[in-house]
Design a protein around this motif. Structure first.
Motif, short mmCIF file in Angstrom:
data_model
loop_
_atom_site.label_atom_id
_atom_site.label_comp_id
_atom_site.label_asym_id
_atom_site.label_seq_id
_atom_site.Cartn_x
_atom_site.Cartn_y
_atom_site.Cartn_z
N PHE A 8 0.86 -1.19 0.00
CA PHE A 8 0.00 0.00 0.00
C PHE A 8 0.89 1.23 0.00
CE2 PHE A 8 0.86 -1.30 4.32
CZ PHE A 8 1.21 -0.12 4.96
N PHE A 9 0.32 2.39 -0.24
CA PHE A 9 1.07 3.65 -0.21
C PHE A 9 0.67 4.47 1.00
CE2 PHE A 9 1.66 2.35 -4.54
CZ PHE A 9 2.94 2.78 -4.83
N THR A 10 1.68 5.03 1.66
CA THR A 10 1.44 5.89 2.81
C THR A 10 2.38 7.09 2.74
OG1 THR A 10 1.54 6.05 5.23
CG2 THR A 10 3.05 4.48 4.22
N ALA A 11 1.92 8.22 3.28
CA ALA A 11 2.78 9.41 3.33
C ALA A 11 3.82 9.29 4.44
CB ALA A 11 1.93 10.66 3.55
N THR A 12 3.59 8.41 5.40
CA THR A 12 4.52 8.25 6.53
C THR A 12 5.91 7.85 6.04
OG1 THR A 12 2.70 7.53 7.94
CG2 THR A 12 4.94 7.00 8.69
N TYR A 48 7.92 9.53 4.05
CA TYR A 48 8.39 10.17 2.82
C TYR A 48 9.44 11.24 3.18
CZ TYR A 48 8.85 13.20 -1.15
OH TYR A 48 9.40 13.95 -2.15
N GLY A 49 10.55 11.24 2.43
CA GLY A 49 11.61 12.24 2.67
C GLY A 49 12.49 11.91 3.86
N ARG A 90 5.39 7.41 -5.10
CA ARG A 90 4.37 7.77 -6.09
C ARG A 90 3.65 9.02 -5.61
NH1 ARG A 90 1.99 3.14 -8.83
NH2 ARG A 90 0.24 4.50 -9.35
N GLU A 91 3.14 9.77 -6.60
CA GLU A 91 2.40 10.98 -6.25
C GLU A 91 0.92 10.74 -6.50
OE1 GLU A 91 4.51 14.49 -7.77
OE2 GLU A 91 2.55 15.51 -7.64
N PHE A 92 0.10 11.06 -5.52
CA PHE A 92 -1.35 10.99 -5.68
C PHE A 92 -1.92 12.33 -5.25
CE2 PHE A 92 0.00 6.65 -4.66
CZ PHE A 92 -0.62 5.91 -5.66
N TYR A 110 3.81 9.71 -1.62
CA TYR A 110 3.56 8.53 -0.79
C TYR A 110 4.63 7.49 -1.09
CZ TYR A 110 -1.08 10.56 -0.14
OH TYR A 110 -2.12 11.40 0.18
N ILE A 111 4.90 6.63 -0.12
CA ILE A 111 5.87 5.57 -0.35
C ILE A 111 5.18 4.21 -0.25
CG2 ILE A 111 7.76 6.98 0.50
CD1 ILE A 111 7.81 5.30 3.06
#
Ligand SMILES: *[C@@H]1O[C@H](CO)[C@@H](O)[C@H](O)[C@H]1NC(C)=O
Length: 504
Positions: A141-145, A147-148, A176-178, A183-184
């Motif tokens: 799944f993708f999560t913003a947690t 990132y960076g 990926r960008e949504f 998001y990673i």
């Protein structure tokens, strides 16, 4: 006859009705060692619990007896030296830990730094969701947690060599960008076995948890090929109202009635709150109280807030009598009267008044995956936490000093990555020796990128625009913007409405 059996199975899936002809899926054991004896060397084992709350202590102790080796243990924490998974670390039965916070365990630290133990640090909410996804058949799944941060970039040490260089680095994550956000990709976790602590099972294998002990136990029940649950009590079918069952028997393979239970509480260093007004003695106390009394003004009536240990929690003691703030927390609160012990719990607390904090009617308990759904989903209005460094664009560093022991990020990366949650940093303006903490760019590994909305120190309050930079909005009496410039490692604007620093 065949049709009837199918029908009964369907009923049992719903956890609803049973007939005497129903074949039990769950096996019941009285000896925990018997229940775990099939766990082979090299198995991946999901171990429930949060801190020392809700850990399957009898099942863990039984692994000491079977002597199984080279385990991969997926567990939010690593126990303490003489309890929980700490015991299996001492006997070196664990090869790899996948965890979010591993402080409070000296033997763990020694083995990790000596290259004897592999450690995959994973943000707490990501860990809970990876397990949830594993149980639900979702491979990633993708999560913003993260990132960076190092989580996304990879290269952080999973295993050291004896000489201190990195033998196994963590892998970078796909980005990926949504809808304009980054998001990673995180992959699901499944286990060969899950070791679970629950309160009660009925004789059909349905499970209920007690209070905050649901934590990681609930998602882990669903994510293993074989789920082994130790309970304090086995009751007759029909004892639980059908709608009150937390885990239906479909997820439960073995049930053990455990013997005695230790009710341990982990007291975190610095986690003791004095509900009484602190009596400042040293300069550092005066500085802290000033930050606390400013931070308390961030609370608004009806708000849901998640507070870090230390100054943010202390600020909750100063909330005005006439407002109600709901605390969403991994840190539940136990006991009243002057001293409040912080334990690892997941709980919604309703906080009223100044001097007593307790779980009031209207509070709710929930699991770790649920806790971080609230956080990640932006349902929490305010996150307040400490920092080692903050950059002018709101990058935050508060979890790691390279070369020193890394205890893990816990839930901080998840908390600051939530869109729609205001992130307020409370910290001393400068580090010991006057080193700047507010900088152009953080030099320490990040907890989150462009995530901080406000900085409160004992000297000033800044608003952070994550593209334009800092604006000084409040200043301690007697100080000038030039004084602030001298102790700040980056440029900032001065608000045309610059005010004296507010205090509750
Ligand atoms: C908290 O956030 C919700 C949205 O998630 C919003 O509707 C509500 O007004 C906020 N409350 C406060 C006190 O900020």
């Amino acid at each position: 006859m065949k049709a009837l059996r199918v029908l009964l199975m369907l009923y049992s899936v719903g956890g609803c009705y049973f007939s005497t002809s129903f074949q039990k899926r769950s096996k019941f054991y009285s000896d925990p060692t018997e229940a775990v004896k099939d766990i082979p060397n090299g198995a991946t084992v999901l171990v429930g619990g949060f801190g020392l709350c809700g850990i399957p202590e009898n099942l863990i102790n039984s692994l000491l007896k079977t002597g199984v080796k080279s385990l991969t243990a997926v567990s939010n924490n690593a126990g303490v030296d003489n309890f929980g998974l700490g015991l299996l670390l001492q006997t070196k039965q664990i090869k790899r830990m996948i965890s979010s916070y591993v402080g409070e365990n000296a033997e763990f630290e020694r083995q990790y730094l000596a290259g004897e133990l592999e450690v995959e640090l994973t943000p707490q909410g990501t860990l809970a969701e990876r397990i949830r996804a594993g149980g639900a058949g979702i491979p990633a799944f993708f999560t913003a947690t993260g990132y960076g941060t190092l989580i996304q970039q990879g290269g952080s040490p999973i295993k050291y060599r004896k000489d201190g260089t990195i033998e196994i680095p963590s892998e970078p994550r796909e980005v990926r960008e949504f809808n304009g956000r980054h998001y990673i990709m995180e992959k699901a976790i499944t286990g060969d076995f899950a070791l679970i602590k629950a309160w009660k099972a009925d004789k059909a294998g349905n499970i209920v948890f007690r209070k905050t002990a649901r934590n990681f136990n609930q998602p882990m029940c669903k994510a293993a090929k074989v789920t082994i649950v130790e309970v304090e009590e086995v009751v007759d079918v029909g004892t639980f109202a059908t709608e009150d069952i937390h885990i239906p028997s479909i997820y439960v393979h073995k049930v053990v009635q455990g013997g005695s239970y230790e009710k341990r509480i982990e007291v975190l260093k610095g986690g003791i709150i004095q509900a009484e007004k602190p009596k400042p003695k040293k300069d550092s106390d005066i500085v802290r109280e000033r930050i606390i009394r400013r931070a308390a003004l961030e609370f608004e009536d009806g708000m849901y807030a998640n507070l870090g240990i230390g100054i943010p929690m202390l600020a909750s003691n100063f909330i005005k009598q006439d407002i109600t703030v709901h605390l969403q927390s991994e840190n539940g609160i136990l006991g009243l009267v002057r001293v409040i012990l912080i334990v690892h719990l997941h709980v919604v607390l309703v906080l009223t008044g100044k001097e007593t904090v307790t779980v009031l009617p209207g509070a709710a308990y929930f699991s770790s995956d649920e806790s971080f759904a609230m956080i990640r989903g932006g349902h929490v209005n305010l996150t307040m936490l400490g920092a080692m460094q903050v950059s002018k664009h709101g990058d935050l560093a508060n979890w790691m000093i390279p070369g020193k022991m890394v205890k893990g990020m816990g839930g901080a990366m998840d908390l600051v990555a939530s869109a729609g949650t205001k992130v307020v940093v409370t910290m001393e303006h400068s580090a010991k020796g006057g080193k700047h903490k507010i900088l152009d760019k953080c030099s320490l590994p990040l907890t989150g990128k462009q995530c901080v909305d406000r900085i409160i120190t004992e000297k000033a309050v800044f608003d952070v625009d994550q593209t334009k930079g800092l604006t000084l909005i409040e200043i301690w009496e007697g100080l000038t913007p030039e004084d602030i410039k001298a102790c700040t490692g980056t440029e900032f604007e001065v608000s045309p409405n610059l005010k004296p620093m507010q205090q509750i």
